[in-house]
Design a protein around this motif. Sequence first.
Motif, PDB file in Angstrom:
ATOM      1  N   GLU A   1      -4.762  -5.856  10.678  1.00  0.00           N
ATOM      2  CA  GLU A   1      -4.330  -5.639   9.298  1.00  0.00           C
ATOM      3  C   GLU A   1      -5.520  -5.171   8.479  1.00  0.00           C
ATOM      4  O   GLU A   1      -6.643  -5.621   8.699  1.00  0.00           O
ATOM      5  CB  GLU A   1      -3.770  -6.922   8.672  1.00  0.00           C
ATOM      6  CG  GLU A   1      -2.446  -7.396   9.245  1.00  0.00           C
ATOM      7  CD  GLU A   1      -1.907  -8.600   8.482  1.00  0.00           C
ATOM      8  OE1 GLU A   1      -2.206  -8.730   7.277  1.00  0.00           O
ATOM      9  OE2 GLU A   1      -1.211  -9.408   9.101  1.00  0.00           O
TER      10      GLU A   1
ATOM     11  N   HIS B   1      -1.089  -0.802  -4.768  1.00  0.00           N
ATOM     12  CA  HIS B   1       0.153  -0.531  -4.035  1.00  0.00           C
ATOM     13  C   HIS B   1       0.608  -1.655  -3.107  1.00  0.00           C
ATOM     14  O   HIS B   1       1.669  -1.574  -2.514  1.00  0.00           O
ATOM     15  CB  HIS B   1       0.046   0.755  -3.191  1.00  0.00           C
ATOM     16  CG  HIS B   1      -0.475   1.927  -3.928  1.00  0.00           C
ATOM     17  ND1 HIS B   1      -0.048   2.266  -5.187  1.00  0.00           N
ATOM     18  CD2 HIS B   1      -1.405   2.864  -3.595  1.00  0.00           C
ATOM     19  CE1 HIS B   1      -0.674   3.354  -5.593  1.00  0.00           C
ATOM     20  NE2 HIS B   1      -1.519   3.726  -4.651  1.00  0.00           N
ATOM     21  N   ILE B   2      -0.194  -2.693  -2.939  1.00  0.00           N
ATOM     22  CA  ILE B   2       0.160  -3.761  -2.005  1.00  0.00           C
ATOM     23  C   ILE B   2       0.100  -5.096  -2.743  1.00  0.00           C
ATOM     24  O   ILE B   2      -0.872  -5.383  -3.443  1.00  0.00           O
ATOM     25  CB  ILE B   2      -0.791  -3.792  -0.786  1.00  0.00           C
ATOM     26  CG1 ILE B   2      -0.662  -2.490   0.018  1.00  0.00           C
ATOM     27  CG2 ILE B   2      -0.489  -4.984   0.110  1.00  0.00           C
ATOM     28  CD1 ILE B   2      -1.557  -2.436   1.239  1.00  0.00           C
TER      29      ILE B   2
ATOM     30  N   TYR C   1       9.221   0.951   2.730  1.00  0.00           N
ATOM     31  CA  TYR C   1       9.199   1.801   1.553  1.00  0.00           C
ATOM     32  C   TYR C   1       8.235   2.962   1.764  1.00  0.00           C
ATOM     33  O   TYR C   1       7.233   2.845   2.463  1.00  0.00           O
ATOM     34  CB  TYR C   1       8.768   1.001   0.317  1.00  0.00           C
ATOM     35  CG  TYR C   1       9.624  -0.211   0.056  1.00  0.00           C
ATOM     36  CD1 TYR C   1      10.836  -0.095  -0.624  1.00  0.00           C
ATOM     37  CD2 TYR C   1       9.239  -1.471   0.514  1.00  0.00           C
ATOM     38  CE1 TYR C   1      11.631  -1.202  -0.853  1.00  0.00           C
ATOM     39  CE2 TYR C   1      10.035  -2.581   0.289  1.00  0.00           C
ATOM     40  CZ  TYR C   1      11.226  -2.445  -0.398  1.00  0.00           C
ATOM     41  OH  TYR C   1      12.019  -3.536  -0.607  1.00  0.00           O
ATOM     42  N   ASP C   2       8.563   4.075   1.141  1.00  0.00           N
ATOM     43  CA  ASP C   2       7.640   5.203   1.180  1.00  0.00           C
ATOM     44  C   ASP C   2       6.385   4.852   0.389  1.00  0.00           C
ATOM     45  O   ASP C   2       6.482   4.203  -0.654  1.00  0.00           O
ATOM     46  CB  ASP C   2       8.292   6.451   0.570  1.00  0.00           C
ATOM     47  CG  ASP C   2       9.441   6.973   1.414  1.00  0.00           C
ATOM     48  OD1 ASP C   2       9.399   6.775   2.640  1.00  0.00           O
ATOM     49  OD2 ASP C   2      10.368   7.573   0.844  1.00  0.00           O
ATOM     50  N   PRO C   3       5.235   5.271   0.850  1.00  0.00           N
ATOM     51  CA  PRO C   3       4.006   4.992   0.095  1.00  0.00           C
ATOM     52  C   PRO C   3       4.126   5.525  -1.327  1.00  0.00           C
ATOM     53  O   PRO C   3       4.560   6.663  -1.534  1.00  0.00           O
ATOM     54  CB  PRO C   3       2.932   5.740   0.889  1.00  0.00           C
ATOM     55  CG  PRO C   3       3.491   5.853   2.266  1.00  0.00           C
ATOM     56  CD  PRO C   3       4.969   5.989   2.097  1.00  0.00           C
TER      57      PRO C   3
ATOM     58  N   LEU D   1       0.425   1.417   4.308  1.00  0.00           N
ATOM     59  CA  LEU D   1       1.873   1.351   4.143  1.00  0.00           C
ATOM     60  C   LEU D   1       2.578   2.382   5.010  1.00  0.00           C
ATOM     61  O   LEU D   1       3.649   2.116   5.567  1.00  0.00           O
ATOM     62  CB  LEU D   1       2.241   1.569   2.671  1.00  0.00           C
ATOM     63  CG  LEU D   1       1.840   0.456   1.699  1.00  0.00           C
ATOM     64  CD1 LEU D   1       2.132   0.886   0.267  1.00  0.00           C
ATOM     65  CD2 LEU D   1       2.576  -0.842   2.032  1.00  0.00           C
TER      66      LEU D   1
ATOM     67  N   HIS E   1       2.013   1.249   9.063  1.00  0.00           N
ATOM     68  CA  HIS E   1       2.305  -0.077   9.580  1.00  0.00           C
ATOM     69  C   HIS E   1       3.754  -0.493   9.361  1.00  0.00           C
ATOM     70  O   HIS E   1       4.067  -1.651   9.135  1.00  0.00           O
ATOM     71  CB  HIS E   1       1.361  -1.114   8.951  1.00  0.00           C
ATOM     72  CG  HIS E   1      -0.020  -1.074   9.524  1.00  0.00           C
ATOM     73  ND1 HIS E   1      -0.896  -0.048   9.263  1.00  0.00           N
ATOM     74  CD2 HIS E   1      -0.684  -1.930  10.357  1.00  0.00           C
ATOM     75  CE1 HIS E   1      -2.036  -0.277   9.907  1.00  0.00           C
ATOM     76  NE2 HIS E   1      -1.939  -1.396  10.572  1.00  0.00           N
TER      77      HIS E   1
ATOM     78  N   ARG F   1      -6.502  -4.124   4.268  1.00  0.00           N
ATOM     79  CA  ARG F   1      -6.087  -4.032   2.872  1.00  0.00           C
ATOM     80  C   ARG F   1      -7.330  -3.739   2.044  1.00  0.00           C
ATOM     81  O   ARG F   1      -8.386  -4.326   2.271  1.00  0.00           O
ATOM     82  CB  ARG F   1      -5.436  -5.340   2.409  1.00  0.00           C
ATOM     83  CG  ARG F   1      -4.893  -5.310   0.998  1.00  0.00           C
ATOM     84  CD  ARG F   1      -4.201  -6.627   0.666  1.00  0.00           C
ATOM     85  NE  ARG F   1      -3.050  -6.849   1.529  1.00  0.00           N
ATOM     86  CZ  ARG F   1      -2.329  -7.971   1.530  1.00  0.00           C
ATOM     87  NH1 ARG F   1      -2.669  -8.969   0.741  1.00  0.00           N
ATOM     88  NH2 ARG F   1      -1.297  -8.099   2.321  1.00  0.00           N
TER      89      ARG F   1
ATOM     90  N   SER G   1       6.075   0.079   6.946  1.00  0.00           N
ATOM     91  CA  SER G   1       6.605  -0.358   5.659  1.00  0.00           C
ATOM     92  C   SER G   1       8.017   0.180   5.466  1.00  0.00           C
ATOM     93  O   SER G   1       8.348   1.299   5.876  1.00  0.00           O
ATOM     94  CB  SER G   1       5.705   0.127   4.512  1.00  0.00           C
ATOM     95  OG  SER G   1       6.307  -0.120   3.269  1.00  0.00           O
TER      96      SER G   1
ATOM     97  N   ASN H   1      -4.761   2.060   1.080  1.00  0.00           N
ATOM     98  CA  ASN H   1      -3.552   1.239   1.082  1.00  0.00           C
ATOM     99  C   ASN H   1      -2.295   2.068   1.280  1.00  0.00           C
ATOM    100  O   ASN H   1      -1.320   1.598   1.884  1.00  0.00           O
ATOM    101  CB  ASN H   1      -3.474   0.436  -0.211  1.00  0.00           C
ATOM    102  CG  ASN H   1      -4.443  -0.726  -0.216  1.00  0.00           C
ATOM    103  OD1 ASN H   1      -5.019  -1.071   0.819  1.00  0.00           O
ATOM    104  ND2 ASN H   1      -4.651  -1.337  -1.364  1.00  0.00           N
ATOM    105  N   ALA H   2      -2.293   3.313   0.798  1.00  0.00           N
ATOM    106  CA  ALA H   2      -1.161   4.195   1.075  1.00  0.00           C
ATOM    107  C   ALA H   2      -1.064   4.484   2.566  1.00  0.00           C
ATOM    108  O   ALA H   2       0.029   4.531   3.142  1.00  0.00           O
ATOM    109  CB  ALA H   2      -1.305   5.494   0.289  1.00  0.00           C
TER     110      ALA H   2
END
Length: 220
Positions: free
Chosen positions: A162, A20-21, A134-136, A127, A130, A164, A132, A123-124
């Motif tokens: 951060e 997703h990232i 966009y929606d996860p 997102l 933090h 990831r 984002s 990762n969802a």
Amino acid sequence: MAAYGRPSLRDLFDESPTPHIAHPPRSHHRDFYIATDGSFRPHNGTTSPDSESDSPTGGLGVVVETLDGERVVRLSVPDTCPDNNVAEYRALHLGLDVLARRAPPNARVGLLIDHDQLAENVNAEVLASHGSAYDPPHSVSVPPATGLHWRGIQARINGFGEVRAARISGDRNPAHPLANAPDQYAHVNGEPDRCVLPDAPTVNERVPPPSRAERGGASD
């Protein structure tokens, strides 16, 4: 530095997908890398159902390294858990707790996880928490038996600069043997820490400006 013939966690992270990232090489270097794994071993049915040794058992493995491959800590601890999914969450929670005591709060952290759903959930969460735009793309679904461990993971994720997660295969995960044989690797728990929180500079410490430092401190 990483031992000869053993890839550093940074190398493994660089080579692995991050669900997703986006994973551009120029921006994915982390200050610390954590590999975690959890194992579950059901009882073999040879003992009494009321025996404590009849309970499902397993282990948690953690390996932490710095960007340049210096080992920070290794852990191999026995654990009693209901299934393998829960063991994976417990192992990640342990690894994040251990690093939080040794790293500054603004640290950039890379996670190496061989459990697909857990890597996607992490990762969802990144997102979602933090900022984002966009929606996860993945709705978080956590096994109920994990209890408060997912909440602890969420708190640690939000406590670092951060985070990831990269998805790796179990046969490449250096935490895998630590989780699966805690009786054989118990000695790693006594290894000295090799990285601690940076010391705060003293009031009298004088640091030359960048322009002068780059010239080796030469006078004007």
